[in-house]
Enzyme design. Structure first.
Site, PDB file in Angstrom:
ATOM      1  N   ASP A  54      39.080 -17.317  -1.664  1.00 21.04           N
ATOM      2  CA  ASP A  54      38.983 -18.764  -1.444  1.00 21.04           C
ATOM      3  C   ASP A  54      38.320 -19.504  -2.607  1.00 21.04           C
ATOM      4  O   ASP A  54      37.664 -20.520  -2.405  1.00 21.04           O
ATOM      5  CB  ASP A  54      38.203 -19.093  -0.147  1.00 21.04           C
ATOM      6  CG  ASP A  54      38.754 -18.371   1.051  1.00 21.04           C
ATOM      7  OD1 ASP A  54      39.983 -18.308   1.163  1.00 21.04           O
ATOM      8  OD2 ASP A  54      37.955 -17.881   1.871  1.00 21.04           O
ATOM      9  N   GLY A 112      37.476 -31.311  -8.733  1.00 22.81           N
ATOM     10  CA  GLY A 112      38.201 -31.951  -7.637  1.00 22.81           C
ATOM     11  C   GLY A 112      39.510 -31.226  -7.440  1.00 22.81           C
ATOM     12  O   GLY A 112      39.921 -30.425  -8.289  1.00 22.81           O
ATOM     13  N   THR A 133      43.188 -19.455   8.499  1.00 20.40           N
ATOM     14  CA  THR A 133      42.769 -19.314   9.896  1.00 20.40           C
ATOM     15  C   THR A 133      41.950 -20.501  10.409  1.00 20.40           C
ATOM     16  O   THR A 133      41.648 -20.561  11.596  1.00 20.40           O
ATOM     17  CB  THR A 133      41.905 -18.046  10.063  1.00 20.40           C
ATOM     18  OG1 THR A 133      40.775 -18.168   9.187  1.00 20.40           O
ATOM     19  CG2 THR A 133      42.673 -16.790   9.719  1.00 20.40           C
ATOM     20  N   THR A 175      42.129 -11.516   9.215  1.00 19.63           N
ATOM     21  CA  THR A 175      42.924 -12.716   9.491  1.00 19.63           C
ATOM     22  C   THR A 175      43.945 -12.464  10.605  1.00 19.63           C
ATOM     23  O   THR A 175      44.703 -13.367  10.965  1.00 19.63           O
ATOM     24  CB  THR A 175      43.673 -13.161   8.220  1.00 19.63           C
ATOM     25  OG1 THR A 175      44.499 -12.069   7.790  1.00 19.63           O
ATOM     26  CG2 THR A 175      42.713 -13.531   7.106  1.00 19.63           C
ATOM     27  N   LYS A 198      41.800 -20.515  -6.437  1.00 18.00           N
ATOM     28  CA  LYS A 198      42.650 -19.916  -7.484  1.00 18.00           C
ATOM     29  C   LYS A 198      43.964 -20.673  -7.612  1.00 18.00           C
ATOM     30  O   LYS A 198      44.513 -20.783  -8.684  1.00 18.00           O
ATOM     31  CB  LYS A 198      42.982 -18.453  -7.142  1.00 18.00           C
ATOM     32  CG  LYS A 198      41.810 -17.521  -7.211  1.00 18.00           C
ATOM     33  CD  LYS A 198      42.212 -16.113  -6.828  1.00 18.00           C
ATOM     34  CE  LYS A 198      42.542 -15.953  -5.355  1.00 18.00           C
ATOM     35  NZ  LYS A 198      41.415 -16.093  -4.438  1.00 18.00           N
ATOM     36  N   GLY A 199      44.462 -21.176  -6.461  1.00 18.63           N
ATOM     37  CA  GLY A 199      45.745 -21.878  -6.447  1.00 18.63           C
ATOM     38  C   GLY A 199      45.753 -23.017  -7.450  1.00 18.63           C
ATOM     39  O   GLY A 199      46.709 -23.195  -8.196  1.00 18.63           O
ATOM     40  N   GLY A 212      45.661 -17.934   1.306  1.00 19.48           N
ATOM     41  CA  GLY A 212      46.080 -19.318   1.478  1.00 19.48           C
ATOM     42  C   GLY A 212      45.719 -20.088   0.229  1.00 19.48           C
ATOM     43  O   GLY A 212      44.557 -20.127  -0.154  1.00 19.48           O
ATOM     44  N   HIS A 213      46.718 -20.616  -0.441  1.00 22.29           N
ATOM     45  CA  HIS A 213      46.468 -21.407  -1.646  1.00 22.29           C
ATOM     46  C   HIS A 213      46.849 -22.846  -1.385  1.00 22.29           C
ATOM     47  O   HIS A 213      47.915 -23.111  -0.857  1.00 22.29           O
ATOM     48  CB  HIS A 213      47.329 -20.894  -2.808  1.00 22.29           C
ATOM     49  CG  HIS A 213      46.883 -19.571  -3.348  1.00 22.29           C
ATOM     50  ND1 HIS A 213      47.551 -18.905  -4.329  1.00 22.29           N
ATOM     51  CD2 HIS A 213      45.833 -18.812  -3.033  1.00 22.29           C
ATOM     52  CE1 HIS A 213      46.921 -17.781  -4.596  1.00 22.29           C
ATOM     53  NE2 HIS A 213      45.879 -17.701  -3.814  1.00 22.29           N
ATOM     54  N   THR A 261      42.060 -21.923   4.857  1.00 20.36           N
ATOM     55  CA  THR A 261      43.435 -22.446   4.785  1.00 20.36           C
ATOM     56  C   THR A 261      44.323 -21.679   5.759  1.00 20.36           C
ATOM     57  O   THR A 261      45.259 -22.221   6.330  1.00 20.36           O
ATOM     58  CB  THR A 261      44.026 -22.213   3.365  1.00 20.36           C
ATOM     59  OG1 THR A 261      43.010 -22.422   2.413  1.00 20.36           O
ATOM     60  CG2 THR A 261      45.191 -23.120   3.085  1.00 20.36           C
ATOM     61  N   GLN A 270      43.095 -13.052  -2.593  1.00 18.64           N
ATOM     62  CA  GLN A 270      41.752 -12.646  -2.161  1.00 18.64           C
ATOM     63  C   GLN A 270      40.813 -12.594  -3.376  1.00 18.64           C
ATOM     64  O   GLN A 270      41.067 -13.272  -4.350  1.00 18.64           O
ATOM     65  CB  GLN A 270      41.767 -11.303  -1.415  1.00 18.64           C
ATOM     66  CG  GLN A 270      42.371 -11.388  -0.016  1.00 18.64           C
ATOM     67  CD  GLN A 270      43.886 -11.290  -0.008  1.00 18.64           C
ATOM     68  OE1 GLN A 270      44.464 -10.441  -0.661  1.00 18.64           O
ATOM     69  NE2 GLN A 270      44.535 -12.173   0.722  1.00 18.64           N
TER      70      GLN A 270
HETATM   71  P1  IMP Z   1      42.558  -8.957   6.195  1.00 13.87           P
HETATM   72  O1  IMP Z   1      42.934  -9.085   4.758  1.00 13.87           O
HETATM   73  O2  IMP Z   1      43.248  -9.944   7.081  1.00 13.87           O
HETATM   74  O3  IMP Z   1      42.694  -7.545   6.689  1.00 13.87           O
HETATM   75  O4  IMP Z   1      40.990  -9.303   6.327  1.00 13.87           O
HETATM   76  C1  IMP Z   1      39.980  -8.483   5.765  1.00 13.87           C
HETATM   77  C2  IMP Z   1      38.825  -9.322   5.244  1.00 13.87           C
HETATM   78  O5  IMP Z   1      39.255 -10.059   4.104  1.00 13.87           O
HETATM   79  C3  IMP Z   1      38.296 -10.367   6.233  1.00 13.87           C
HETATM   80  O6  IMP Z   1      36.905 -10.539   6.033  1.00 13.87           O
HETATM   81  C4  IMP Z   1      39.019 -11.631   5.827  1.00 13.87           C
HETATM   82  O7  IMP Z   1      38.316 -12.791   6.202  1.00 13.87           O
HETATM   83  C5  IMP Z   1      39.058 -11.454   4.324  1.00 13.87           C
HETATM   84  N1  IMP Z   1      40.170 -12.156   3.686  1.00 13.87           N
HETATM   85  C6  IMP Z   1      41.469 -11.786   3.679  1.00 13.87           C
HETATM   86  N2  IMP Z   1      42.194 -12.662   2.966  1.00 13.87           N
HETATM   87  C7  IMP Z   1      41.349 -13.578   2.506  1.00 13.87           C
HETATM   88  C8  IMP Z   1      41.508 -14.738   1.665  1.00 13.87           C
HETATM   89  O8  IMP Z   1      42.590 -15.072   1.171  1.00 13.87           O
HETATM   90  N3  IMP Z   1      40.364 -15.444   1.416  1.00 13.87           N
HETATM   91  C9  IMP Z   1      39.161 -15.064   1.883  1.00 13.87           C
HETATM   92  N4  IMP Z   1      38.964 -14.002   2.658  1.00 13.87           N
HETATM   93  C10 IMP Z   1      40.049 -13.265   2.965  1.00 13.87           C
END
Ligand code: IMP
Length: 423
Positions: free
Chosen positions: A13, A414, A300, A128, A16-17, A40-41, A298, A223
């Site tokens: 988060d 921004g 969840t 997620t 990066k997007g 989520g970007h 973005t 990630q």
């Molecule tokens: P998973 O990737 O859905 O299996 O989640 C594993 C861990 O990575 C959890 O703590 C999620 O909140 C975190 N996570 C997965 N994708 C993202 C992302 O794009 N941004 C931030 N945290 C993420």
């Protein structure tokens, strides 16, 4: 422009997007190499906001080839929805490519993700629930279904039957859940396959040929480093390789093809889900950052945990990614705070360390040691030159730069493309 990999330098988060979108203006090919729609970007273009979970944000650039490479896991329903959404808004998806080797997220992966999390109780990872862990587990167990199979009806039917036999047993006997209907999944997924088939190809060739022709490649990591399956805060991680090395593994390109690695890190730190977070702020300052930074997921919608910038973590990120530079995002969020803290080291077992004391789990016992800096109150969201930033903002950036040992090349103040300072 050299070939660049952009990676999250923290727990994901990091915006990066926006950085990828900014750099994509100069790129010929943008490649997504890991993760799935757990990412989520968000990209803001004028009055339009685009949210992506799977499609590389290079797609907004008509001349860019956008590749979903081998290391990505694809939920076909999400992919088709994004393809439709883009087309509806007049964005061409003609230059989208999807790897034959990418693994397919099936309905039982999503259900198992939820059931496994529920089974962990207080030790839940906070995933997620998009099926990410279960699909990568099947990939490693060599039973997964790949895009090449999804788009070949006969092979898909066979692979689905084999998998469902096992998964339905697991669901019924272990979890007491309802089994899935093979026919229903087959019908649903066959419709997605029809839509995706025109874009499916062996993307390793696409990317390597483009590199050989001297085209500019941009690798977009999803990630963040500290969520990497090997290098992150295990077990509170995702199931893919989010570090820069993942660009090679997930694309099928050699490491020499990557000239620069840019880590994207916020001016502070956030994390969603459970796991160690030494500089977490459980007070008004944490709330201030969350509200100003709109720190809600973005993907969840979950509130993100917020804290001060942790340069022990960032230095680790510089090391394991071989970062050549950093991009600091959301600096404007810190505006209005009288004092800012930057974690320079941890105190563990009575002694100070500027490195990880062991694995991340042991960091749970450590206390961050901070340097304190004065904040600024001026609105910096319209500033486009580093020298025009308030003196205290410049000092903050330079202080972080000294602590992490790589240049901060891009600063974002921004969400819009224009709200970017290139040094
Ligand atoms: P998973 O990737 O859905 O299996 O989640 C594993 C861990 O990575 C959890 O703590 C999620 O909140 C975190 N996570 C997965 N994708 C993202 C992302 O794009 N941004 C931030 N945290 C993420």
């Amino acid at each position: 422009m050299p070939n660049i990999a952009v990676v999250g330098a923290q727990w994901g988060d990091e915006a990066k997007g926006k950085v990828v979108d900014f750099l994509a203006c100069e790129a010929d090919v943008v490649v997504r190499y890991n993760g799935g729609n757990n990412a989520g970007h968000t990209v803001v273009l004028g009055s339009e906001t685009f949210k992506f979970h799977l499609v590389p944000c290079g797609i907004l650039n008509a001349k860019v080839l956008s590749v979903i490479a081998d290391g990505v896991v694809v939920d076909p329903e999400v992919l088709v929805t994004e393809m439709d959404g883009l087309t509806r808004r007049g964005i061409s998806i003609e230059k989208l490519r999807v790897s034959t080797n990418a693994h397919v997220i099936m309905p039982y992966h999503r259900l198992l993700d939820r059931l496994e999390e529920e089974g962990k109780g207080r030790k839940a990872i906070g995933t997620t629930i998009r099926g990410i862990g279960p699909v990568y587990a099947d990939k490693a167990a060599r039973i997964g279904i790949r895009i090449a199979e999804l788009v070949d009806p006969a092979r898909f039917r066979g692979r689905l039957a084999e998998n469902l036999k096992l998964k339905n047993l697991l669901l019924e006997k272990v979890y007491g859940a309802e089994p899935f209907s093979e026919e229903a999944i087959y019908q649903e997924y066959s419709a997605y396959a029809e839509r995706i088939r025109p874009y499916v190809t062996n993307t390793s060739y696409v990317v390597n040929w483009a590199a050989a022709e001297g085209q500019t490649l941009l690798f977009e990591g999803a990630q963040g480093t500290l969520l990497d399956i090997d290098h992150g805060t295990y077990p509170y991680v995702t199931s893919s390789h989010s570090v820069a090395g993942g660009a090679c593994l997930g694309t099928g390109i050699g490491p020499r093809a990557i000239d620069r690695v840019i880590g994207v890190g916020k001016a502070y730190t956030t994390r969603v889900g459970a796991g160690v977070f030494p500089t977490e702020l459980l007070d008004d300052v944490g709330d201030y950052i969350r509200e100003r930074g709109k720190e809600y997921g973005t993907t969840t919608g979950r509130a993100r945990r917020c804290g001060w910038l942790d340069t022990v973590a960032l230095r680790f990120s510089v090391m394991v990614n071989g970062l050549t530079g950093l991009s600091m995002t959301l600096l404007d969020v810190l505006t209005g705070l009288e004092k800012l803290k930057v974690c320079k080291a941890y105190k563990c077992d009575g002694s100070e360390t500027s490195q990880l004391p062991g694995d991340w789990e042991t960091v749970q016992e450590c206390v961050p040691i901070y340097n304190e800096l004065p904040g600024w109150s001026e609105d910096i969201s319209g500033i486009t030159r580093f020298d025009d930033l308030p003196a205290n903002a410049r000092a903050y950036v330079k202080h972080v730069e000294e602590l992490v040992g790589v240049p901060i090349e891009i600063i974002s103040v921004g969400p819009e493309r224009g709200q970017t300072i290139v040094r």
